[in-house]
Design a protein around this motif. Structure first.
Motif, PDB file in Angstrom:
ATOM      1  N   MET A   1     -63.957 -45.026  77.792  1.00 25.54           N
ATOM      2  CA  MET A   1     -62.622 -44.521  77.682  1.00 25.54           C
ATOM      3  C   MET A   1     -62.130 -44.393  78.952  1.00 25.54           C
ATOM      4  O   MET A   1     -62.647 -43.633  79.821  1.00 25.54           O
ATOM      5  N   SER A   2     -61.036 -45.050  79.309  1.00 19.51           N
ATOM      6  CA  SER A   2     -60.127 -44.937  80.706  1.00 19.51           C
ATOM      7  C   SER A   2     -58.878 -44.351  80.391  1.00 19.51           C
ATOM      8  O   SER A   2     -58.276 -44.276  79.342  1.00 19.51           O
ATOM      9  N   VAL A   3     -58.176 -43.675  81.354  1.00 14.99           N
ATOM     10  CA  VAL A   3     -56.777 -43.311  81.386  1.00 14.99           C
ATOM     11  C   VAL A   3     -56.229 -44.028  82.191  1.00 14.99           C
ATOM     12  O   VAL A   3     -56.566 -43.960  83.489  1.00 14.99           O
ATOM     13  N   VAL A   4     -55.136 -44.719  81.776  1.00 10.81           N
ATOM     14  CA  VAL A   4     -54.191 -45.459  82.739  1.00 10.81           C
ATOM     15  C   VAL A   4     -52.735 -44.907  82.715  1.00 10.81           C
ATOM     16  O   VAL A   4     -52.413 -44.101  81.735  1.00 10.81           O
ATOM     17  N   ILE A   5     -52.229 -44.940  83.835  1.00 15.91           N
ATOM     18  CA  ILE A   5     -50.684 -44.703  83.847  1.00 15.91           C
ATOM     19  C   ILE A   5     -49.880 -46.049  83.999  1.00 15.91           C
ATOM     20  O   ILE A   5     -50.136 -47.042  84.779  1.00 15.91           O
ATOM     21  N   LEU A   6     -48.906 -45.950  82.964  1.00 15.59           N
ATOM     22  CA  LEU A   6     -48.228 -47.705  83.002  1.00 15.59           C
ATOM     23  C   LEU A   6     -46.930 -47.208  82.228  1.00 15.59           C
ATOM     24  O   LEU A   6     -46.620 -46.009  81.706  1.00 15.59           O
ATOM     25  N   ASP A   7     -45.841 -48.143  82.298  1.00 17.62           N
ATOM     26  CA  ASP A   7     -44.641 -47.873  81.689  1.00 17.62           C
ATOM     27  C   ASP A   7     -44.370 -49.454  81.157  1.00 17.62           C
ATOM     28  O   ASP A   7     -45.339 -50.399  81.121  1.00 17.62           O
ATOM     29  N   GLY A   8     -43.415 -49.681  80.539  1.00 20.64           N
ATOM     30  CA  GLY A   8     -42.865 -50.787  79.773  1.00 20.64           C
ATOM     31  C   GLY A   8     -42.813 -51.948  81.021  1.00 20.64           C
ATOM     32  O   GLY A   8     -43.140 -53.254  80.602  1.00 20.64           O
ATOM     33  N   SER A   9     -42.636 -51.921  82.133  1.00 24.60           N
ATOM     34  CA  SER A   9     -42.505 -52.839  82.908  1.00 24.60           C
ATOM     35  C   SER A   9     -43.860 -53.325  83.493  1.00 24.60           C
ATOM     36  O   SER A   9     -43.997 -54.660  83.804  1.00 24.60           O
ATOM     37  N   THR A  10     -44.907 -52.410  83.341  1.00 26.61           N
ATOM     38  CA  THR A  10     -46.366 -52.914  83.544  1.00 26.61           C
ATOM     39  C   THR A  10     -46.637 -54.114  82.676  1.00 26.61           C
ATOM     40  O   THR A  10     -47.326 -55.117  82.758  1.00 26.61           O
ATOM     41  N   VAL A  11     -46.473 -53.789  81.357  1.00 24.03           N
ATOM     42  CA  VAL A  11     -46.567 -54.817  80.192  1.00 24.03           C
ATOM     43  C   VAL A  11     -45.775 -55.998  80.293  1.00 24.03           C
ATOM     44  O   VAL A  11     -46.382 -57.071  80.028  1.00 24.03           O
TER      45      VAL A  11
END
Length: 157
Positions: A1-11
């Motif tokens: 399991m990893s934790v990532v930081i993202l928002d809609g623009s990443t996707v």
């Protein structure tokens, strides 16, 4: 399991990169196509959905009852019908890619513009993990290009 930081623009950026998104989706499709016939049957897609364990109840210690088998079957059938756009009884590469694009853009809309920490499975090929890796590679390439330009400017002076 990893934790990532993202928002809609990443996707959205990941989905917009046709080549990167196609490689990711096609790899997932190939992994799901257990018999290698180039299409996903109802059973193959159901096995994939079951692996997400979305219908295991409300969690440890929950009083929520498990869904009835008929309800589960109806849900899986509805999801299959969503993927099988031409109603041929099988999901081909194009249908899978188109539906995954729609799903990922819906996820992007749901994430919005505020960065979030998200736990992702780093062993099963998570689209969200791939989106964050794509963004990191794009940022690294931009930084490298800016460094190269700065070095060229310094050398020309």
């Amino acid at each position: 399991m990893s934790v990532v930081i993202l928002d809609g623009s990443t996707v959205r950026s990941f989905v917009a990169d046709e080549a990167a998104f196609a490689r990711s989706v096609d790899a997932r499709f190939a992994a799901l196509d257990a018999n290698g016939d180039g299409v996903l049957s109802r059973a193959e897609l159901r096995r994939a959905l079951e692996s997400f364990r979305l219908l295991d109840g409300a969690g440890f210690g929950s009083a929520e009852p498990l869904p009835l088998p008929a309800e589960v079957a109806a849900l899986y059938d509805a999801v299959f019908e969503q993927f099988d756009a031409d109603h041929s009884g099988a999901v081909d590469h194009a249908e899978f890619r188109d539906e995954m694009r729609r799903i990922m853009l819906a996820v992007a809309d749901g994430l919005g513009s505020q960065p979030l920490q998200v736990a992702v499975d780093d062993e099963g090929g998570s689209f969200l993990l791939e989106a964050t890796e794509h963004e990191a590679a794009m940022v690294a390439a931009k930084v490298q290009e800016e460094s190269r330009k700065a070095a060229e400017e310094a050398d020309s002076k």
